[in-house]
Design a protein around this motif. Structure first.
Motif, mmCIF file in Angstrom:
data_model
loop_
_atom_site.group_PDB
_atom_site.id
_atom_site.type_symbol
_atom_site.label_atom_id
_atom_site.label_comp_id
_atom_site.label_asym_id
_atom_site.label_seq_id
_atom_site.Cartn_x
_atom_site.Cartn_y
_atom_site.Cartn_z
ATOM 1 N N ALA A 41 39.925 38.263 44.771
ATOM 2 C CA ALA A 41 40.526 39.406 44.081
ATOM 3 C C ALA A 41 41.752 39.868 44.844
ATOM 4 O O ALA A 41 41.765 39.916 46.068
ATOM 5 N N THR A 42 42.786 40.202 44.100
ATOM 6 C CA THR A 42 44.003 40.728 44.708
ATOM 7 C C THR A 42 44.487 41.897 43.869
ATOM 8 O O THR A 42 43.895 42.239 42.837
ATOM 9 N N LEU A 82 32.793 40.904 29.750
ATOM 10 C CA LEU A 82 33.868 41.801 30.130
ATOM 11 C C LEU A 82 34.904 41.878 29.012
ATOM 12 O O LEU A 82 35.055 40.948 28.221
ATOM 13 N N ASN A 83 35.611 42.974 28.973
ATOM 14 C CA ASN A 83 36.613 43.209 27.931
ATOM 15 C C ASN A 83 37.681 42.127 27.969
ATOM 16 O O ASN A 83 38.368 41.947 28.973
ATOM 17 N N GLY A 101 44.563 33.883 43.723
ATOM 18 C CA GLY A 101 44.279 35.303 43.570
ATOM 19 C C GLY A 101 44.398 35.711 42.112
ATOM 20 O O GLY A 101 45.135 35.102 41.333
ATOM 21 N N TYR A 102 43.678 36.750 41.729
ATOM 22 C CA TYR A 102 43.667 37.155 40.316
ATOM 23 C C TYR A 102 43.327 38.634 40.196
ATOM 24 O O TYR A 102 42.771 39.256 41.112
ATOM 25 N N TRP A 162 38.071 43.388 37.917
ATOM 26 C CA TRP A 162 37.804 42.048 38.439
ATOM 27 C C TRP A 162 36.445 41.575 37.928
ATOM 28 O O TRP A 162 35.751 42.304 37.215
ATOM 29 N N LEU A 163 36.077 40.373 38.299
ATOM 30 C CA LEU A 163 34.837 39.783 37.796
ATOM 31 C C LEU A 163 33.602 40.286 38.523
ATOM 32 O O LEU A 163 32.521 40.332 37.955
#
Length: 525
Positions: free
Chosen positions: A30-31, A122-123, A143-144, A156-157
Motif C-alpha cells: 500500500a502506498t 469492495l466498491n 505500490g497501489y 486499500w485491500l
C-alpha cells in the motif's frame, strides 16, 4: 516508501496470469500520494546531437506515431509529468506503458488487485480509480491505492495501521477522513487531465471556502486558515479568471483543476489539524486542544530572568502562542521574527552609541572608572548578541513554514523547559542595553556629584540637587503609572519589560484583570 504488504490469504489466490511469470502479493504494498517520489526522483538522461531532416516537424511530414497498447491514453500533467490512463479499467500510472515489459507487468498487477477487490466486495463503481506504480528500485514490487471520487477518499485491500502509511495520529475516524481527503486531492493534482468533470463542483466550492477564509482573516487576528487574506483574494482571482474563457454555463478545464486541487490539499490538511466538524473544533489558532505538560523555567535561569527585567517571560508567552499543539502559521511567525529583528537591530545601534559614550566618560575621567568599564562591557555584549541574533534569524527568500516548524520544534526543549532557554537568549540585547542605560545614569550621577562636591556655590549645589530629584520623581512616576495602566500597547507584545525595568526587578508580576481583558480584546482587529 511504506512497504505494507497484503496477507497470506490473498497471496495464495494468484498463481500465474496469462501464461507469464506470476506476481506475488508479497511484492504488493500500500502506498499514498504523499509518498510519491515524483519531486525527488532523479534520472540518468543521456544528451546527444541529432540529425534534423527537412520538414521534420511540419504537419506534412509527421513521423510515424508511437502507439500505446489498446485501451491506454497518455496525458501530461500541467507541470510536465506524463502519465497513463486506462478508461475501461479505471487505472492510472506513471510507469512507462510504452515499454511492452512494463505494460505486461502492470496488467498482471491490475488483474490481481481488481480481482482481490471483487473477492472482498469492495466498491468498484465508476467513481473508483486504481493507481498502480512499479517500484523504481525493485521491478517485481508494485505500490497501489484506490481513489473514490464520490467520497473524496482512498482505500486499500487490507486493514492498515495509519502509522504504516504515514497518516498522522487522529482523535476520531471523522478527523482521519480529512487526512484521506488530503491524499485524494493530492492524487487529483497529480492526475487531473482525465478528471475534468470534478472541476464543475470542486472549484465553486473552493471559491466559497476562500471567500469565507478571507473575511475571517479580515475580521479576526487569530483565524486558523493557512492562507492570509491577500493570498485568498489572489487565489479567487486566479480561479475566477478561468470563467471568461468559456460561455455560460461556466466550465473549468484540467489546468484550473490541477491548481484548485493543490489548494484543496491544504484545505483538507487545515481541517484535519483543527478538528473540523468535531464538537471540539479549534476555532482560534491560539487554542490548545491537545494536552501537553506545563513548562517551567530551569532553576539555574531564574536569577537571569530577574536580572533581564523579566523580558524572557514575554518571549515565552509569544513563542507558546506561535507553537500551539506543534503547529505554526507562517504569517504570525514572520511578524514575530520581524519584530524581533527590528528590536535587535535597534538595540545594536543604541549599544554602539552607548559604547562610544562610555569610552568618553572613561577616557575623560568622568565618574567612576569601574562603573565605566562595566558599562563598556555591557554595551559591547549588547552589540555582539544583537548582531549574532540578527544574522542567525535573517528570513530567507525561500522561507517555508516547515522551516519554522523545524526550528520551533528543536527549540522547544524537553524536560518541561520549553522555550525558556531560548527566551533568555532573545532577551539579551534589549535587557543588556537597559543595564547599560542604567550605568549611564549612575555614571552621570557620579560625575554630577563630583562636580557639586568641588563647588562651593550653595545655589549651584541646590540647583543640581533639585534637577536630580525632579528627574528621579518623573521617571518613577511614569514607570508607576504605566505599570498600572489599564491597557498595555499591543506593539509591546503583551510585555512590559521596559516599563518594569526598575519596579519589577525583584518581583514577578502576575496576570491582572486588565491583562486578561487585553488578551481577549486582541482577538479583534
Amino acid at each position: 516508501m511504506s512497504n505494507t504488504h497484503l496477507g497470506n490469504e490473498c497471496k495464495l489466490a494468484l498463481g500465474s496470469v496469462g501464461g507469464h511469470k506470476a506476481v506475488s502479493f508479497e511484492r504488493l504494498y500500500a502506498t499514498t500520494p504523499v509518498q510519491s517520489c515524483r519531486y525527488s526522483r532523479s534520472s540518468k538522461i543521456g544528451l546527444s546531437h541529432k540529425m534534423i531532416h527537412p520538414g521534420q516537424f511540419s504537419c506534412a511530414s509527421e513521423a510515424k506515431p508511437e502507439y500505446l497498447p489498446f485501451g491506454w491514453y497518455q496525458h501530461v500533467q500541467p507541470e510536465g509529468q506524463a502519465y497513463f490512463h486506462n478508461k475501461d479499467a479505471r487505472v492510472v500510472t506513471e510507469s512507462n506503458i510504452y515499454s511492452p515489459e512494463v505494460h505486461d507487468t502492470i496488467m498482471k498487477w491490475i488483474k490481481v488487485i481488481q480481482g482481490a477487490a471483487r473477492d472482498k466486495n469492495l466498491n468498484q463503481s465508476e467513481n473508483v480509480e486504481l493507481f498502480v506504480q512499479l517500484d523504481e528500485n525493485d521491478e517485481d514490487s508494485c505500490g497501489y491505492y484506490f481513489i473514490d471520487h464520490a467520497s473524496r477518499s482512498e482505500f486499500w485491500l487490507e486493514p492498515l495501521s495509519s502509522e504504516s502509511i504515514d497518516i498522522p495520529a487522529s482523535a476520531s475516524s471523522a478527523q482521519m477522513n480529512w487526512a484521506f481527503q488530503e491524499q485524494y486531492w493530492m492524487h487529483v493534482e497529480y492526475f487531473p487531465m482525465h478528471n475534468g468533470a470534478i472541476a464543475s463542483t470542486a472549484i465553486p466550492e473552493l471559491i466559497s471556502i476562500l471567500l469565507h477564509a478571507r473575511g475571517d482573516h479580515l475580521t479576526s487576528s487569530v483565524g486558523t486558515f493557512p492562507y492570509n487574506a491577500t493570498q485568498c483574494q489572489d487565489f479567487m482571482t486566479i480561479l475566477n479568471a478561468r470563467t471568461p474563457i468559456y460561455p455560460e454555463p461556466v466550465r473549468y478545464d484540467a489546468y484550473a483543476l490541477c491548481f484548485a486541487a493543490r489548494i484543496w490539499t491544504q484545505v483538507a490538511r487545515h481541517r484535519f489539524l483543527n478538528f473540523y466538524g468535531e464538537t471540539f473544533a479549534r476555532l482560534s489558532r491560539d487554542q490548545h486542544m491537545i494536552e501537553f505538560p506545563p513548562t517551567r523555567c530551569p532553576l539555574a535561569l531564574r536569577p537571569a530572568v530577574k536580572l533581564l527585567f523579566n523580558l524572557p517571560r514575554s518571549y515565552v508567552s509569544e513563542l507558546e502562542k506561535l507553537w500551539v499543539d506543534n503547529l505554526v502559521y507562517a504569517d504570525p511567525y514572520k511578524q514575530f521574527m520581524a519584530n524581533c529583528l527590528a528590536e535587535w537591530k535597534s538595540s545594536t545601534k543604541a549599544a554602539f552609541l552607548m559604547f562610544a559614550l562610555h569610552v568618553v566618560f572613561v577616557t575623560q575621567g568622568f565618574g567612576s572608572f569601574g562603573v565605566g568599564l562595566t558599562s563598556i562591557a555591557l554595551s559591547a555584549t549588547t552589540f555582539a548578541t544583537g548582531m549574532i541574533l540578527s544574522h542567525y534569524h535573517r528570513m530567507p527568500l525561500n522561507f517555508d513554514t516547515a522551516d519554522a516548524a523545524d526550528y520551533l520544534s528543536q527549540s522547544n526543549l524537553g524536560g518541561g523547559y520549553g522555550f525558556h532557554p531560548l527566551s533568555v537568549v532573545y532577551s539579551l540585547p534589549k535587557a543588556l542595553l537597559g543595564w547599560s542605560a542604567i550605568f549611564v545614569v549612575i555614571q552621570t550621577t557620579l560625575a554630577a556629584y563630583a562636580a557639586v562636591s568641588r563647588s562651593t556655590d550653595f545655589y549651584f549645589q541646590a540647583f543640581i540637587g533639585a534637577l536630580v530629584m525632579i528627574a528621579a520623581l518623573v521617571v518613577v512616576g511614569v514607570l508607576g503609572v504605566m505599570r498600572r495602566s489599564f491597557a498595555t500597547p499591543s506593539y509591546q507584545n503583551g510585555e512590559s519589560g521596559w516599563i518594569n525595568t526598575v519596579l519589577d526587578l525583584f518581583s514577578i508580576r502576575g496576570s491582572s484583570a486588565s491583562d486578561k481583558m487585553n488578551e481577549e480584546n486582541s482577538r479583534f482587529v
